[in-house]
Design a protein around this motif. Structure first.
Motif, short mmCIF file in Angstrom:
data_model
loop_
_atom_site.label_atom_id
_atom_site.label_comp_id
_atom_site.label_asym_id
_atom_site.label_seq_id
_atom_site.Cartn_x
_atom_site.Cartn_y
_atom_site.Cartn_z
N VAL A 142 0.83 -1.21 0.00
CA VAL A 142 0.00 0.00 0.00
C VAL A 142 0.86 1.26 0.00
O VAL A 142 0.92 1.99 -0.99
N ASN A 143 1.54 1.53 1.08
CA ASN A 143 2.26 2.80 1.25
C ASN A 143 3.42 2.96 0.27
O ASN A 143 3.55 4.01 -0.37
N THR A 144 4.27 1.95 0.17
CA THR A 144 5.43 2.06 -0.70
C THR A 144 5.00 2.15 -2.16
O THR A 144 5.50 3.01 -2.90
N LYS A 145 4.08 1.30 -2.57
CA LYS A 145 3.61 1.36 -3.96
C LYS A 145 2.97 2.72 -4.26
O LYS A 145 3.21 3.30 -5.32
N ASN A 146 2.17 3.24 -3.34
CA ASN A 146 1.58 4.57 -3.52
C ASN A 146 2.66 5.65 -3.62
O ASN A 146 2.50 6.62 -4.35
N GLY A 147 3.75 5.47 -2.89
CA GLY A 147 4.87 6.40 -2.98
C GLY A 147 5.52 6.37 -4.36
O GLY A 147 5.84 7.41 -4.93
N PHE A 148 5.69 5.17 -4.91
CA PHE A 148 6.23 5.04 -6.27
C PHE A 148 5.34 5.79 -7.26
O PHE A 148 5.82 6.56 -8.09
N VAL A 149 4.03 5.54 -7.17
CA VAL A 149 3.07 6.16 -8.10
C VAL A 149 3.11 7.68 -7.97
O VAL A 149 3.15 8.40 -8.98
N ALA A 150 3.11 8.18 -6.74
CA ALA A 150 3.14 9.63 -6.51
C ALA A 150 4.41 10.25 -7.08
O ALA A 150 4.37 11.30 -7.74
N MET A 151 5.55 9.60 -6.87
CA MET A 151 6.81 10.11 -7.43
C MET A 151 6.77 10.10 -8.95
O MET A 151 7.16 11.08 -9.59
N ASN A 152 6.32 9.00 -9.53
CA ASN A 152 6.25 8.89 -10.99
C ASN A 152 5.40 10.01 -11.58
O ASN A 152 5.77 10.63 -12.58
N GLU A 153 4.24 10.25 -10.96
CA GLU A 153 3.35 11.30 -11.47
C GLU A 153 3.98 12.68 -11.38
O GLU A 153 3.84 13.49 -12.30
N GLN A 154 4.67 12.96 -10.29
CA GLN A 154 5.32 14.26 -10.14
C GLN A 154 6.51 14.41 -11.09
O GLN A 154 6.78 15.51 -11.59
N LEU A 155 7.24 13.32 -11.32
CA LEU A 155 8.33 13.34 -12.28
C LEU A 155 7.79 13.65 -13.68
O LEU A 155 8.35 14.47 -14.41
N LYS A 156 6.67 13.04 -14.02
CA LYS A 156 6.03 13.28 -15.32
C LYS A 156 5.63 14.75 -15.46
O LYS A 156 5.93 15.39 -16.49
N ILE A 157 4.98 15.30 -14.43
CA ILE A 157 4.56 16.70 -14.46
C ILE A 157 5.77 17.61 -14.66
O ILE A 157 5.76 18.51 -15.49
#
Length: 161
Positions: A142-157
């Protein structure tokens, strides 16, 4: 014989039930060069990265860096992983250990794939091993995977600006 059976059991347990992998992928409308430059700009992580809020040190194979991770909804941690791969505009990975190798080890990897059309496939993954994996399984899922997703999205932005 009993001792050898115990060692075999622990080895088997550590290699199967005590392993977990998380992987996330995102397409970024920017070149691998641009994505790489953002990823390697450790000094600015605090301005955009909600998951890995800081990295310090030199990203060279065999060297240790210091990283602080803050998974959403979980306690953050600072650790000193060793850089395993540094291939410009392609891959950056490290391995870290909780206290000592074998308890909770994480091999974190960032991969950039040039799609040949001005876009980059960014893959962030981590392979976890160790006897404490079952204890942290829910947090990883949950937490770590959500952290990956959040980082990926911000990197994309950031890369698409």
């Amino acid at each position: 014989m009993k001792f050898l059976n115990s060692i075999l059991f622990i080895t088997l347990l550590n290699s199967t039930a005590m392993a977990k992998e998380i992987s996330t992928t995102i397409i970024i409308n920017a070149t691998p060069e641009k994505v790489w430059n953002i990823l390697m700009d450790f000094e600015n992580y605090h301005t955009w990265n909600p998951f890995i809020t800081s990295i310090s040190g030199k990203a060279e194979v065999g060297k240790k860096i210091e990283a602080h991770m803050q998974p959403p909804g979980a306690k953050g941690m600072t650790f000193k992983p060793k850089v395993l791969v540094f291939e410009r505009e392609k891959e950056f990975s490290w391995i870290g250990h909780l206290v000592m190798p074998g308890l909770f080890d994480g091999e974190h990897r960032f991969q950039l794939i040039d799609n040949g059309d001005g876009t980059t496939t960014f893959i962030q993954s981590e392979r976890f091993r160790g006897i404490l994996i079952p204890v942290f399984k829910k947090m990883l899922d949950v937490n770590t995977k959500n952290g990956f997703v959040a980082m990926n999205e911000q990197l994309k932005i950031r890369a698409e600006q």
